[in-house]
Design a protein around this motif. Structure first.
Motif, PDB file in Angstrom:
ATOM      1  N   ILE A 160      24.881 -27.623  28.064  1.00 16.74           N
ATOM      2  CA  ILE A 160      25.492 -26.290  28.075  1.00 16.74           C
ATOM      3  C   ILE A 160      26.759 -26.277  27.222  1.00 16.74           C
ATOM      4  O   ILE A 160      27.001 -25.348  26.453  1.00 16.74           O
ATOM      5  N   SER A 179      25.422 -27.620  23.332  1.00 11.48           N
ATOM      6  CA  SER A 179      24.151 -27.127  22.774  1.00 11.48           C
ATOM      7  C   SER A 179      23.380 -28.232  22.059  1.00 11.48           C
ATOM      8  O   SER A 179      22.654 -27.976  21.101  1.00 11.48           O
ATOM      9  N   GLN A 218      20.751 -21.620  38.498  1.00  8.65           N
ATOM     10  CA  GLN A 218      21.475 -20.893  37.452  1.00  8.65           C
ATOM     11  C   GLN A 218      21.747 -21.809  36.251  1.00  8.65           C
ATOM     12  O   GLN A 218      21.537 -21.423  35.104  1.00  8.65           O
ATOM     13  N   MET A 219      22.185 -23.022  36.534  1.00 10.97           N
ATOM     14  CA  MET A 219      22.438 -23.992  35.467  1.00 10.97           C
ATOM     15  C   MET A 219      21.133 -24.339  34.754  1.00 10.97           C
ATOM     16  O   MET A 219      21.106 -24.457  33.529  1.00 10.97           O
ATOM     17  N   GLU A 271      18.591 -22.448  34.276  1.00 12.39           N
ATOM     18  CA  GLU A 271      18.232 -21.322  33.407  1.00 12.39           C
ATOM     19  C   GLU A 271      19.038 -21.355  32.107  1.00 12.39           C
ATOM     20  O   GLU A 271      18.503 -21.107  31.026  1.00 12.39           O
ATOM     21  N   GLN A 272      20.318 -21.671  32.199  1.00 13.23           N
ATOM     22  CA  GLN A 272      21.165 -21.771  31.010  1.00 13.23           C
ATOM     23  C   GLN A 272      20.651 -22.879  30.082  1.00 13.23           C
ATOM     24  O   GLN A 272      20.549 -22.686  28.868  1.00 13.23           O
ATOM     25  N   ASN A 283      17.430 -21.886  28.297  1.00 11.12           N
ATOM     26  CA  ASN A 283      17.656 -20.991  27.168  1.00 11.12           C
ATOM     27  C   ASN A 283      18.149 -21.760  25.940  1.00 11.12           C
ATOM     28  O   ASN A 283      17.714 -21.486  24.817  1.00 11.12           O
ATOM     29  N   ILE A 284      19.044 -22.707  26.136  1.00  7.53           N
ATOM     30  CA  ILE A 284      19.565 -23.508  25.021  1.00  7.53           C
ATOM     31  C   ILE A 284      18.450 -24.348  24.404  1.00  7.53           C
ATOM     32  O   ILE A 284      18.311 -24.412  23.177  1.00  7.53           O
TER      33      ILE A 284
END
Length: 86
Positions: free
Chosen positions: A17, A20, A51-52, A54-55, A58-59
């Motif tokens: 996160i 990247s 939640q983490m 999901e982040q 996405n990355i």
């Protein structure tokens, strides 16, 4: 799941996160295999922190979409160095 695995999964996710980085880059930083990084963030992390997870997902999807560009750039650099040497 053992506690050290939970901690590693969260640390790996936080690193991805924050920077990247790709799975390969992250594996090198932590000294673990790409398979372990992938398993940590895709299977273990959702059970720990959704939640983490999901982040990170996405990355990693963004990195996957850009990988053909990275490969092309690496090839360009490789062959430009060969031309300079000749």
């Amino acid at each position: 799941m053992q506690n050290y695995i939970r901690k590693r999964a969260v640390k790996v996710a936080a690193h991805i996160i924050q920077t990247s980085d790709t799975v390969r880059q992250t594996a090198e930083v932590f000294g673990i295999s790409k398979s372990t990084v992938h398993k940590d963030v895709s299977e273990r992390l959702p059970k720990i922190n959704g939640q983490m997870a999901e982040q990170v997902k996405n990355i990693l999807e963004k990195n996957k979409a850009e990988r053909h560009l990275r490969g092309g750039e690496a090839t360009r650099k490789k062959y430009s160095q060969v031309v300079e040497l000749v």
